[in-house]
Design a protein around this motif. Structure first.
Motif, PDB file in Angstrom:
ATOM      1  N   THR A  85     -38.473  26.171 -17.668  1.00  0.00           N
ATOM      2  CA  THR A  85     -39.182  26.036 -16.397  1.00  0.00           C
ATOM      3  C   THR A  85     -40.478  25.252 -16.568  1.00  0.00           C
ATOM      4  OG1 THR A  85     -40.523  28.027 -16.688  1.00  0.00           O
ATOM      5  CG2 THR A  85     -38.311  28.321 -15.751  1.00  0.00           C
ATOM      6  N   PRO A  86     -41.038  24.746 -15.467  1.00  0.00           N
ATOM      7  CA  PRO A  86     -42.359  24.106 -15.558  1.00  0.00           C
ATOM      8  C   PRO A  86     -43.407  25.033 -16.151  1.00  0.00           C
ATOM      9  CG  PRO A  86     -41.353  23.587 -13.440  1.00  0.00           C
ATOM     10  CD  PRO A  86     -40.471  24.615 -14.100  1.00  0.00           C
ATOM     11  N   GLU A  87     -43.318  26.316 -15.831  1.00  0.00           N
ATOM     12  CA  GLU A  87     -44.279  27.275 -16.380  1.00  0.00           C
ATOM     13  C   GLU A  87     -44.133  27.401 -17.899  1.00  0.00           C
ATOM     14  OE1 GLU A  87     -43.755  27.757 -12.169  1.00  0.00           O
ATOM     15  OE2 GLU A  87     -42.245  27.885 -13.779  1.00  0.00           O
ATOM     16  N   ASP A  88     -42.891  27.378 -18.375  1.00  0.00           N
ATOM     17  CA  ASP A  88     -42.659  27.420 -19.818  1.00  0.00           C
ATOM     18  C   ASP A  88     -43.336  26.236 -20.509  1.00  0.00           C
ATOM     19  OD1 ASP A  88     -41.012  29.677 -19.620  1.00  0.00           O
ATOM     20  OD2 ASP A  88     -39.179  28.462 -19.437  1.00  0.00           O
ATOM     21  N   LEU A  89     -43.108  25.045 -19.958  1.00  0.00           N
ATOM     22  CA  LEU A  89     -43.647  23.835 -20.571  1.00  0.00           C
ATOM     23  C   LEU A  89     -45.170  23.809 -20.495  1.00  0.00           C
ATOM     24  CD1 LEU A  89     -42.287  21.470 -22.006  1.00  0.00           C
ATOM     25  CD2 LEU A  89     -42.486  20.166 -19.881  1.00  0.00           C
ATOM     26  N   ASP A  90     -45.710  24.227 -19.363  1.00  0.00           N
ATOM     27  CA  ASP A  90     -47.171  24.254 -19.223  1.00  0.00           C
ATOM     28  C   ASP A  90     -47.804  25.187 -20.243  1.00  0.00           C
ATOM     29  OD1 ASP A  90     -47.045  22.471 -17.134  1.00  0.00           O
ATOM     30  OD2 ASP A  90     -47.349  23.980 -15.558  1.00  0.00           O
ATOM     31  N   ARG A  91     -47.199  26.352 -20.456  1.00  0.00           N
ATOM     32  CA  ARG A  91     -47.743  27.307 -21.412  1.00  0.00           C
ATOM     33  C   ARG A  91     -47.690  26.751 -22.830  1.00  0.00           C
ATOM     34  NH1 ARG A  91     -51.408  30.971 -22.790  1.00  0.00           N
ATOM     35  NH2 ARG A  91     -50.605  32.584 -24.187  1.00  0.00           N
TER      36      ARG A  91
ATOM     37  N   ASN B 219     -50.120  24.752 -27.698  1.00  0.00           N
ATOM     38  CA  ASN B 219     -49.730  23.944 -28.851  1.00  0.00           C
ATOM     39  C   ASN B 219     -50.299  22.539 -28.849  1.00  0.00           C
ATOM     40  OD1 ASN B 219     -48.231  26.185 -29.469  1.00  0.00           O
ATOM     41  ND2 ASN B 219     -46.234  25.237 -29.162  1.00  0.00           N
ATOM     42  N   VAL B 220     -50.734  22.049 -27.701  1.00  0.00           N
ATOM     43  CA  VAL B 220     -51.248  20.680 -27.627  1.00  0.00           C
ATOM     44  C   VAL B 220     -52.702  20.676 -27.152  1.00  0.00           C
ATOM     45  CG1 VAL B 220     -50.901  18.370 -26.692  1.00  0.00           C
ATOM     46  CG2 VAL B 220     -48.922  19.834 -27.140  1.00  0.00           C
ATOM     47  N   ARG B 221     -52.923  21.101 -25.924  1.00  0.00           N
ATOM     48  CA  ARG B 221     -54.283  21.053 -25.380  1.00  0.00           C
ATOM     49  C   ARG B 221     -55.249  21.901 -26.202  1.00  0.00           C
ATOM     50  NH1 ARG B 221     -55.147  23.328 -19.451  1.00  0.00           N
ATOM     51  NH2 ARG B 221     -55.055  25.257 -20.664  1.00  0.00           N
ATOM     52  N   GLY B 222     -54.794  23.088 -26.604  1.00  0.00           N
ATOM     53  CA  GLY B 222     -55.658  23.950 -27.403  1.00  0.00           C
ATOM     54  C   GLY B 222     -56.058  23.298 -28.709  1.00  0.00           C
TER      55      GLY B 222
ATOM     56  N   GLY C 198     -31.753  24.632 -27.935  1.00  0.00           N
ATOM     57  CA  GLY C 198     -32.690  25.569 -27.335  1.00  0.00           C
ATOM     58  C   GLY C 198     -34.130  25.396 -27.760  1.00  0.00           C
ATOM     59  N   LYS C 199     -34.426  24.351 -28.524  1.00  0.00           N
ATOM     60  CA  LYS C 199     -35.793  24.186 -29.041  1.00  0.00           C
ATOM     61  C   LYS C 199     -36.468  22.917 -28.523  1.00  0.00           C
ATOM     62  CE  LYS C 199     -35.211  27.778 -31.785  1.00  0.00           C
ATOM     63  NZ  LYS C 199     -33.803  28.112 -31.523  1.00  0.00           N
ATOM     64  N   ALA C 200     -35.911  22.299 -27.480  1.00  0.00           N
ATOM     65  CA  ALA C 200     -36.429  21.006 -27.026  1.00  0.00           C
ATOM     66  C   ALA C 200     -37.890  21.086 -26.602  1.00  0.00           C
ATOM     67  CB  ALA C 200     -35.580  20.462 -25.871  1.00  0.00           C
ATOM     68  N   ALA C 201     -38.221  22.063 -25.772  1.00  0.00           N
ATOM     69  CA  ALA C 201     -39.592  22.147 -25.252  1.00  0.00           C
ATOM     70  C   ALA C 201     -40.581  22.440 -26.372  1.00  0.00           C
ATOM     71  CB  ALA C 201     -39.677  23.214 -24.163  1.00  0.00           C
ATOM     72  N   TYR C 202     -40.227  23.373 -27.243  1.00  0.00           N
ATOM     73  CA  TYR C 202     -41.101  23.691 -28.364  1.00  0.00           C
ATOM     74  C   TYR C 202     -41.296  22.471 -29.261  1.00  0.00           C
ATOM     75  CZ  TYR C 202     -42.662  25.699 -32.784  1.00  0.00           C
ATOM     76  OH  TYR C 202     -43.350  25.971 -33.951  1.00  0.00           O
TER      77      TYR C 202
ATOM     78  N   GLY D  37     -50.229  28.881 -32.477  1.00  0.00           N
ATOM     79  CA  GLY D  37     -49.222  28.281 -31.613  1.00  0.00           C
ATOM     80  C   GLY D  37     -48.293  29.344 -31.068  1.00  0.00           C
ATOM     81  N   ILE D  38     -47.489  28.958 -30.102  1.00  0.00           N
ATOM     82  CA  ILE D  38     -46.502  29.868 -29.540  1.00  0.00           C
ATOM     83  C   ILE D  38     -45.118  29.239 -29.609  1.00  0.00           C
ATOM     84  CG2 ILE D  38     -48.118  31.049 -28.021  1.00  0.00           C
ATOM     85  CD1 ILE D  38     -46.999  29.346 -25.703  1.00  0.00           C
ATOM     86  N   TRP D  39     -44.128  30.085 -29.552  1.00  0.00           N
ATOM     87  CA  TRP D  39     -42.715  29.715 -29.700  1.00  0.00           C
ATOM     88  C   TRP D  39     -42.035  29.783 -28.345  1.00  0.00           C
ATOM     89  CZ3 TRP D  39     -39.718  27.842 -33.508  1.00  0.00           C
ATOM     90  CH2 TRP D  39     -38.334  28.072 -33.482  1.00  0.00           C
ATOM     91  N   HIS D  40     -40.975  29.035 -28.207  1.00  0.00           N
ATOM     92  CA  HIS D  40     -40.169  29.116 -26.977  1.00  0.00           C
ATOM     93  C   HIS D  40     -38.750  28.722 -27.312  1.00  0.00           C
ATOM     94  CE1 HIS D  40     -39.146  28.953 -22.727  1.00  0.00           C
ATOM     95  NE2 HIS D  40     -38.598  27.772 -22.940  1.00  0.00           N
TER      96      HIS D  40
END
Length: 263
Positions: free
Chosen positions: A118-124, A129-132, A164-168, A107-110
């Motif tokens: 950003t949309p790019e942050d969420l897509d990554r 973390n989900v699709r993979g 600061g951890k909402a997207a993650y 997984g990756i952290w953000h």
């Protein structure tokens, strides 16, 4: 961790095999080492740190187990077919055609405020973390032995909140219903699926802030019943425990290993 249906090695002895994604560092590394110490052969993946992966292979093999590392970027779904063929070849070389345990750890952290994500942050985040997790599991399921086990890594941040951890946290939160659905859909094969949600752990995630920053560790300790963040090996041992026969009636559950954060 005995399992009468595990595969037999070339020497006739019962051998169990785990696949761990993201096993070259942090919690994944500790899971690989703990499983090897419990007599499990391990195939683990790494993304880019081949040298670190080689070190894990060497250390895990000291326990007398067969251990190998395969490169995989879990965001690249189009490569999963060839990855499964690599796994199949490795299993064949070990004298079996099935594996027993899957640990979805990669997984990756953000870290960013809601306003700055950003949309790019969420897509990554969702790509890894989900699709993979979803599609690597889908591809590997045909090779997973009946009565096998899966542990999916979520995060304590799904339950408690840090700025600061909402997207993650959203990306990790998606793993928890996936676990329950897999537990139900794979039940006819006797496959048990659980979520492990670590709390703050002293790894290199987020630049190693929990591991290296005394002030951050102090803040974590102040909101944790046991007074400190976890060390990676303390989470790796829980992975091995969840895969063991001693936990055979635990299925579709979320197990938090946070030392009692924000109780």
């Amino acid at each position: 961790m005995a399992d009468s249906e595990a595969g037999a090695g070339r020497d006739g002895a019962v051998r169990r095999v785990a696949i761990v994604t993201g096993g070259s560092r942090g919690i994944g590394r500790s899971a690989v080492l703990d499983l090897a110490a419990h007599g499990v052969d391990v195939v683990f993946t790494y993304n880019s740190e081949a040298g670190a992966a080689d070190e894990v292979v060497a250390e895990a093999r000291k326990h007398g187990q067969r251990v190998s590392a395969l490169q995989l970027d879990v965001s690249e779904v189009d490569t999963f077919g060839s990855f499964v063929e690599e796994v199949r070849a490795e299993l064949t070389a070990w004298g079996t055609d099935r594996f027993d345990y899957l640990v979805n750890n990669a997984g990756i952290w953000h870290t960013a405020s809601f306003a700055d994500t950003t949309p790019e942050d969420l897509d990554r985040l969702y790509a890894v973390n989900v699709r993979g997790v979803f599609f690597v599991t889908q591809k590997l399921i045909p090779l997973l032995r009946d009565r096998g086990r899966i542990v999916n890594l979520s995060s304590g941040l799904v339950r408690f909140v840090f700025p600061g951890k909402a997207a993650y946290a959203m990306s990790k939160g998606a793993i928890e219903p996936l676990t329950r659905y897999l537990a139900a859909e794979l039940a006819p094969r006797g496959i048990r699926v659980n979520t492990l949600a670590p709390g703050a752990t002293a790894t290199d995630f987020s630049g190693g802030v929990i591991r290296d920053d005394p002030n951050y560790r102090k803040r974590v300790g102040e909101i944790t019943a046991l007074g400190r963040p976890a060390e990676p090996q303390e989470i790796g041992s829980v992975v091995a425990a969840l895969l063991s026969d001693d936990m055979h009636w635990i299925n579709g559950e979320r197990i938090e290993a946070s030392g009692g954060m924000r109780l």
